[in-house]
Design a protein around this motif. Structure first.
Motif, short mmCIF file in Angstrom:
data_model
loop_
_atom_site.label_atom_id
_atom_site.label_comp_id
_atom_site.label_asym_id
_atom_site.label_seq_id
_atom_site.Cartn_x
_atom_site.Cartn_y
_atom_site.Cartn_z
N ILE A 141 13.36 5.36 24.52
CA ILE A 141 14.48 5.76 23.67
C ILE A 141 14.55 4.92 22.39
N GLU A 142 14.23 3.65 22.48
CA GLU A 142 14.28 2.80 21.29
C GLU A 142 13.32 3.34 20.22
N ALA A 143 12.16 3.76 20.67
CA ALA A 143 11.16 4.29 19.74
C ALA A 143 11.62 5.61 19.12
N VAL A 144 12.31 6.45 19.91
CA VAL A 144 12.83 7.72 19.37
C VAL A 144 13.84 7.44 18.27
N VAL A 145 14.76 6.52 18.55
CA VAL A 145 15.80 6.18 17.57
C VAL A 145 15.17 5.60 16.31
N GLU A 146 14.18 4.72 16.51
CA GLU A 146 13.50 4.12 15.36
C GLU A 146 12.81 5.18 14.49
N GLU A 147 12.19 6.17 15.14
CA GLU A 147 11.44 7.19 14.40
C GLU A 147 12.33 8.21 13.71
N VAL A 148 13.23 8.84 14.47
CA VAL A 148 13.95 10.00 13.92
C VAL A 148 15.47 9.82 13.87
N GLY A 149 15.99 8.72 14.45
CA GLY A 149 17.44 8.52 14.54
C GLY A 149 18.18 8.75 13.24
N SER A 150 17.66 8.19 12.15
CA SER A 150 18.39 8.27 10.88
C SER A 150 18.24 9.63 10.20
N TYR A 151 17.36 10.48 10.71
CA TYR A 151 17.17 11.81 10.11
C TYR A 151 17.95 12.89 10.84
N LEU A 152 18.48 12.56 12.03
CA LEU A 152 19.20 13.57 12.82
C LEU A 152 20.63 13.72 12.30
N GLY A 153 21.21 14.92 12.55
CA GLY A 153 22.57 15.19 12.07
C GLY A 153 23.61 14.88 13.14
N SER A 154 24.88 15.07 12.79
CA SER A 154 25.96 14.65 13.69
C SER A 154 26.01 15.49 14.98
N GLY A 155 25.56 16.74 14.95
CA GLY A 155 25.59 17.57 16.16
C GLY A 155 24.34 17.44 17.02
N ASP A 156 23.35 16.71 16.54
CA ASP A 156 22.09 16.57 17.28
C ASP A 156 22.23 15.55 18.40
N LEU A 157 21.38 15.68 19.42
CA LEU A 157 21.48 14.81 20.60
C LEU A 157 20.13 14.16 20.91
N ILE A 158 20.21 13.01 21.57
CA ILE A 158 19.01 12.39 22.15
C ILE A 158 19.29 12.14 23.63
N LEU A 159 18.44 12.67 24.50
CA LEU A 159 18.56 12.42 25.94
C LEU A 159 17.63 11.27 26.30
N ASP A 160 18.20 10.27 26.97
CA ASP A 160 17.42 9.10 27.36
C ASP A 160 17.01 9.24 28.83
N GLY A 161 15.71 9.38 29.06
CA GLY A 161 15.21 9.49 30.43
C GLY A 161 14.31 8.33 30.78
N GLY A 162 14.44 7.22 30.07
CA GLY A 162 13.63 6.04 30.38
C GLY A 162 12.22 6.16 29.81
N GLN A 163 11.35 5.29 30.30
CA GLN A 163 9.96 5.23 29.83
C GLN A 163 9.16 6.45 30.32
N MET A 192 24.64 11.96 15.40
CA MET A 192 23.72 12.03 16.53
C MET A 192 24.29 11.24 17.71
N GLN A 193 24.18 11.84 18.89
CA GLN A 193 24.72 11.17 20.08
C GLN A 193 23.60 10.93 21.09
N ILE A 194 23.61 9.76 21.73
CA ILE A 194 22.61 9.45 22.75
C ILE A 194 23.24 9.58 24.13
N MET A 195 22.58 10.30 25.02
CA MET A 195 23.06 10.41 26.40
C MET A 195 22.06 9.72 27.31
N SER A 196 22.49 8.61 27.94
CA SER A 196 21.58 7.86 28.81
C SER A 196 21.64 8.38 30.23
N ASN A 197 20.51 8.50 30.90
CA ASN A 197 20.44 9.07 32.25
C ASN A 197 21.42 10.23 32.38
N PRO A 198 21.23 11.28 31.59
CA PRO A 198 22.22 12.36 31.49
C PRO A 198 22.54 13.02 32.84
#
Ligand code: TXA
Ligand code: MG
Length: 320
Positions: free
Chosen positions: A155-177, A1-7
């Motif tokens: 974003i911290e809450a997203v990672v805490e909730e689902v981060g460990s369940y996502l696969g290597s090709g999945d993404l998280i976009l960080d758009g702030g609060q 899983m990859q995180i993209m901040s302010n994509p």
């Protein structure tokens, strides 16, 4: 899983491609973060259910980039529903409409209706537009939390909730609060009159003004299935108590004007109702991180957004 901040635009295009390839993309909306998948890809959608640990008969909201995409997913749309869509989209409102062919059972939980929303958060809108440019039809996205838990608003809450369940090709976009902080208002538009199934930032007053001479029905009359309508939902690990006196050692959440009782750990002091909605899910999480056993909450009074806050608080208080 990859995180993209302010994509950047290119990163959002990459995320749209990932969706098209069947990957999951968690993304910010103005309400809460969503866990997205191509709404026409059964395999991708089934991964949403396994990542969330959610029963598969609970329907998903399909996110589209504009009202122009409505006819793809819904049919026999009532005039009052068009009025609502024109008035409040893009924005924190989901309409339940009669489904078209495109909305399969794996999206609607086998029901004959589909939930649709055009979010206003800029990253979300750009993602949906880019997804449609490459042939996508819509993005199914529940809140990006494990089933029954508190919705993530950063974003911290997203990672805490689902981060460990996502696969290597999945993404998280960080758009702030998230600016609203609680889930969209859900309005059943399948009957002659609309009914609010889940209160939110689009209030019953706002709906009534828009639909003018139509009647707004109450929630109880409805038998549509929605997981947010379960009595217990949105729950932190700590026990949530409403309308009781806080004891020393409790977490405490109340409007800034309410004094902090002796010995409690103040988790939030929002200045107004809007800020209350924006911060209270995060405050519940902070209580859990501190390992608190109990969080006492002084509920905001009044109409409008306060109704939606009290709805979520009473479900959080009902426990798991
Ligand atoms: O603000 C929101 O609505 C967020 C963001 C990500 O858009 N999404 C969200 O999704 O809260 P979710 O799945 O956590 O909650 C959506 C609720 C569920 O209770 C679901 O059962 C209900 O909407 N729902 C979805 N489609 C429905 C349908 N066709 N009929 C009745 N209820 C539906
Ligand atoms: Mg949810």
């Amino acid at each position: 899983m990859q995180i993209m901040s302010n994509p950047t635009h290119d990163e959002i295009k990459k995320a749209a491609k990932a969706l098209k390839n069947g990957q999951l993309v968690a993304f910010p909306t103005e309400t809460v973060y969503g866990l997205g998948a191509d709404a026409t890809n059964e395999e991708a959608v089934s991964r949403i259910y396994s990542v969330k640990g959610r029963p598969t008969d609970h329907p998903l909201i399909v996110h589209i980039s504009s009202i122009n995409q409505l006819d793809k997913w819904a049919m026999d749309i009532k005039d009052y529903a068009i009025k609502l869509a024109k008035e409040f989209w893009p924005g924190p409102m989901t309409l339940i409409l009669k489904r078209s062919e495109l909305a399969k059972d794996f999206i609607t939980g086998g029901q004959e209706n589909v939930g649709l929303r055009v979010p206003s958060q800029p990253v979300a809108l750009e993602l949906l537009k880019e997804f449609e440019k490459i042939g996508g039809q819509g993005v199914a996205a529940p809140s990006a939390n494990r089933f029954g838990a508190v919705s993530p608003t950063n974003i911290e809450a997203v990672v805490e909730e689902v981060g460990s369940y996502l696969g290597s090709g999945d993404l998280i976009l960080d758009g702030g609060q998230c600016v609203v902080g609680i889930e969209s208002t859900i309005i059943d538009c399948t009957k002659d009159s609309p009914a609010i199934l889940r209160p939110g930032a689009i209030t019953s007053k706002m709906v009534e003004i828009t639909i003018r001479n139509e009647v707004l029905l109450s929630v109880e009359k409805n038998e549509v299935r929605a997981s947010g309508l379960l009595d217990s939902h949105y729950s932190p690990k700590a026990k949530v108590l409403l309308g009781t006196v806080a004891e020393p050692g409790d977490g405490f959440i109340a409007l800034a004007g309410v004094a902090t009782p002796n010995g409690v750990i103040r988790l939030a002091s929002p200045q107004n109702i809007e800020e209350f909605a924006r911060v209270f899910y995060r405050a519940l999480r902070t209580g859990d991180q501190k390992g608190l056993k109990r969080i006492t909450i002084f509920q905001p009074e009044g109409e409008g957004l306060a109704v939606a806050i009290r709805d979520r608080l009473s479900k959080a208080a009902a426990g798991k």
